[in-house]
Scaffold this active site. Structure first.
Site, short mmCIF file in Angstrom:
data_model
loop_
_atom_site.label_atom_id
_atom_site.label_comp_id
_atom_site.label_asym_id
_atom_site.label_seq_id
_atom_site.Cartn_x
_atom_site.Cartn_y
_atom_site.Cartn_z
N GLN A 20 54.55 24.26 -7.05
CA GLN A 20 55.77 23.78 -6.41
C GLN A 20 56.78 23.18 -7.39
O GLN A 20 57.96 23.09 -7.06
CB GLN A 20 55.42 22.76 -5.32
CG GLN A 20 54.72 23.40 -4.13
CD GLN A 20 54.38 22.39 -3.06
OE1 GLN A 20 53.35 21.74 -3.13
NE2 GLN A 20 55.23 22.25 -2.07
N HIS A 121 45.17 23.62 -5.74
CA HIS A 121 46.22 23.47 -4.75
C HIS A 121 46.89 24.84 -4.56
O HIS A 121 48.09 25.00 -4.79
CB HIS A 121 47.23 22.40 -5.18
CG HIS A 121 48.09 21.87 -4.06
ND1 HIS A 121 48.29 20.52 -3.86
CD2 HIS A 121 48.79 22.51 -3.09
CE1 HIS A 121 49.09 20.35 -2.82
NE2 HIS A 121 49.41 21.55 -2.33
N ASN A 165 42.72 20.91 -2.17
CA ASN A 165 43.77 20.41 -1.29
C ASN A 165 43.88 21.31 -0.08
O ASN A 165 44.17 22.50 -0.20
CB ASN A 165 45.12 20.38 -2.01
CG ASN A 165 46.22 19.85 -1.10
OD1 ASN A 165 46.34 18.65 -0.90
ND2 ASN A 165 47.02 20.75 -0.52
N GLU A 166 43.62 20.74 1.09
CA GLU A 166 43.83 21.43 2.37
C GLU A 166 43.19 22.81 2.45
O GLU A 166 43.89 23.83 2.60
CB GLU A 166 45.33 21.52 2.67
CG GLU A 166 46.00 20.18 2.76
CD GLU A 166 47.46 20.23 3.19
OE1 GLU A 166 48.04 19.16 3.45
OE2 GLU A 166 48.03 21.35 3.28
N TYR A 296 50.80 14.25 8.59
CA TYR A 296 52.23 14.41 8.81
C TYR A 296 52.66 14.19 10.26
O TYR A 296 53.76 13.75 10.53
CB TYR A 296 52.70 15.79 8.34
CG TYR A 296 52.67 15.93 6.83
CD1 TYR A 296 53.71 15.42 6.06
CD2 TYR A 296 51.61 16.54 6.18
CE1 TYR A 296 53.70 15.53 4.67
CE2 TYR A 296 51.58 16.64 4.79
CZ TYR A 296 52.62 16.14 4.04
OH TYR A 296 52.60 16.23 2.67
N GLU A 354 48.65 12.55 0.92
CA GLU A 354 50.00 13.05 1.22
C GLU A 354 50.47 12.45 2.53
O GLU A 354 49.74 12.45 3.51
CB GLU A 354 50.05 14.58 1.36
CG GLU A 354 49.98 15.37 0.09
CD GLU A 354 50.11 16.88 0.35
OE1 GLU A 354 50.79 17.26 1.34
OE2 GLU A 354 49.53 17.65 -0.41
N TRP A 400 54.38 12.01 -0.31
CA TRP A 400 54.77 13.39 -0.59
C TRP A 400 56.26 13.51 -0.30
O TRP A 400 56.68 13.27 0.81
CB TRP A 400 53.98 14.39 0.28
CG TRP A 400 54.31 15.79 -0.12
CD1 TRP A 400 55.31 16.58 0.39
CD2 TRP A 400 53.68 16.55 -1.16
NE1 TRP A 400 55.35 17.78 -0.26
CE2 TRP A 400 54.36 17.79 -1.22
CE3 TRP A 400 52.63 16.32 -2.05
CZ2 TRP A 400 54.01 18.78 -2.13
CZ3 TRP A 400 52.28 17.29 -2.94
CH2 TRP A 400 52.96 18.52 -2.97
N GLU A 407 58.97 24.58 -1.31
CA GLU A 407 58.16 24.24 -0.13
C GLU A 407 57.54 25.50 0.48
O GLU A 407 57.80 25.87 1.62
CB GLU A 407 59.01 23.45 0.88
CG GLU A 407 58.27 22.95 2.10
CD GLU A 407 56.96 22.25 1.80
OE1 GLU A 407 55.98 22.52 2.52
OE2 GLU A 407 56.90 21.44 0.86
N TRP A 408 56.73 26.19 -0.34
CA TRP A 408 55.95 27.34 0.11
C TRP A 408 56.81 28.36 0.86
O TRP A 408 57.83 28.80 0.34
CB TRP A 408 54.72 26.87 0.88
CG TRP A 408 53.93 25.86 0.10
CD1 TRP A 408 53.77 24.54 0.39
CD2 TRP A 408 53.22 26.07 -1.14
NE1 TRP A 408 53.02 23.91 -0.59
CE2 TRP A 408 52.67 24.82 -1.53
CE3 TRP A 408 52.99 27.18 -1.96
CZ2 TRP A 408 51.91 24.66 -2.69
CZ3 TRP A 408 52.24 27.02 -3.12
CH2 TRP A 408 51.71 25.78 -3.48
#
Length: 449
Positions: A20, A121, A165-166, A296, A354, A400, A407-408
């Site tokens: 990113q 990530h 990560n995730e 989030y 995050e 974050w 952003e992806w």
């Protein structure tokens, strides 16, 4: 004004990820990642943006560390680009790539900022994807070898490590929905990927222990608080299924050594059994030192027989406030999540690895007035404070993100940063939220009216 004082050893940080922010996608011997390929595939990313340059952090990391110092960060969480270290995912080490991270760590330590490294990530070497990626069990052993290189080179200087990560996003958005790299739509394959990711986590934790490193190691999961829209049985059943899908599919194996029963049975009935080998669940559920939480928003769920996913429908209340990502702002959900994790899963230290928000930030006369982000962060900090007061061992908070970035699938259209980035000039500007956060860190407290 009342001040909510945080524990003396509470860690205030910020986070980024390699693809990113780094750019330099083909420099100094770096191999291609699945995100290099995916972002160059027309129509996959908003505006056909790519991470080729991103924030040019690879060349500007010293400037970025100065900004971290100005904000006053205790700690900086970042990820390593696997193909920068091992261009083919295995085999020969790329020394120039390794040197970049060694220098980054040294500069952070010199600045008094603790580095926290995320090993994975999402930027898998493309060479491994061509052999099946995370659906191929061989990728697990290559991941362990990659981790070992970093433990050997940086283990004496870095005291906190995150394996993944995730993994939910990696498996389900990458292999079931096709929204993320590698862009595959095959839910059975996604389930195998999820399992392989967890096994690779377990084996890396085992390797970390074998090397007798003095630091801590854990995993970061994207988690949410799930609520039933009504008290009806159907809505509550749908909410419970969502709980297993979004939270339990990774929490249960890591902390209980098994997959959630109801959803596992649904999946098995639909897709057949995935390959789970003897000893896998013991590896996955071995002791870790902490859990990282990316939070989030909440999930408000009702039952809808026409839903594409087992009757689960997510409700967006009209009266709620939303971020630029159309994510409902719900700080109480973080308190509920932390207390639930502590009661039902683990008494290990918890870190918010995050949390943050995208808003339509604008730079006017050299300033970014992002009061909505300040409000967002303050309310979420208050939720963490409440949890700590109730005995939940929350040890730190990573906003974050440090800076606006790629952003992806949204490309550069969403801004999460404490620092505004002009992508044409790469000029960095601290937003008002960065100055507010600076004061929070300095005083180790937040003021409430």
């Amino acid at each position: 004004m009342t001040k909510l004082q945080f524990p003396l050893d509470f860690v205030w940080g910020s986070a980024t990820s390699s693809y990113q922010i780094e750019g330099a996608y083909d420099e100094d011997g770096k191999g291609e990642s699945i995100w290099d390929i995916f972002s160059h595939t027309l129509g996959k990313i908003n505006n056909n943006d790519t991470g080729d340059v991103a924030c040019d952090h690879y060349h500007r990391y010293k400037e970025d560390i100065e900004l971290m110092k100005e904000i006053g960060l205790d700690s900086y969480r970042f990820s390593i680009s696997w193909p920068r270290i091992l261009p083919n995912g295995k085999g020969e080490i790329n020394q120039k790539g390794l040197n970049f991270y060694k220098e980054l760590v040294d500069q952070l330590l010199e600045a008094g900022i603790e580095p926290v490294i995320t090993l994975y990530h999402w930027d898998l070497p493309q060479a491994l994807q061509e052999e099946g990626g995370w659906a191929n069990r061989d990728t697990i052993k290559y991941f362990v070898k990659y981790a070992e290189v970093l433990f050997d080179e940086l283990g004496a200087k870095v005291s906190q490590w995150i394996t993944h990560n995730e993994p939910w996003v990696v498996s389900f958005l990458g292999y079931a929905e096709g929204e993320h790299a590698p862009g595959i739509k095959d839910r059975k394959q996604a389930l195998q990927v999820a399992h392989n990711l967890l096994v690779s986590h377990g084996l890396v934790v085992k390797k970390f222990r074998e090397l007798d490193l003095t630091g801590d190691i854990g995993i970061t999961l994207n988690l949410t608080s799930v609520y039933s829209y009504s008290e009806t049985d159907k809505d509550q059943e749908a909410a419970q299924l969502m709980e297993e899908y979004i939270n339990g599919w990774f929490l249960d194996p890591v902390f209980k050594g098994s997959y959630p029963k109801k959803l596992a049975q649904i999946y098995e009935n639909q897709f057949g059994k995935i390959d789970i080998q003897a000893g896998d669940m013991d590896l996955i559920s071995q002791e870790i030192d902490f859990l990282g939480i990316n939070y989030y928003s909440r999930a408000l769920i009702n039952y809808n027989p026409n839903s594409k996913f087992y009757g689960i429908e997510s409700i967006k209340p009209a009266e709620s406030d939303y971020t630029a990502m159309n994510w409902e702002i719900y700080p109480d959900g973080l308190y509920d999540l932390l207390t639930k994790l502590n009661q039902e899963y683990t008494n290990k230290p918890l870190y918010i690895t995050e949390n943050g928000a995208a808003f339509d930030d604008q730079i006017i006369a050299g300033q970014v007035n992002d009061q909505r982000r300040i409000n967002y962060l303050k309310e979420h900090f208050k939720s963490v404070y409440r949890a700590i007061q109730d005995g939940v061992p929350v040890r730190g908070y990573y906003v974050w993100s440090l800076m606006d970035n790629f952003e992806w699938a949204y490309g550069y259209s969403k801004r999460f940063g404490l620092i505004y980035v002009d992508y044409n000039t790469q000029k960095r500007t601290l937003k008002d939220s960065a100055y507010w956060y600076q004061q929070v860190i300095e005083e180790n407290s937040i003021g409430i009216d």
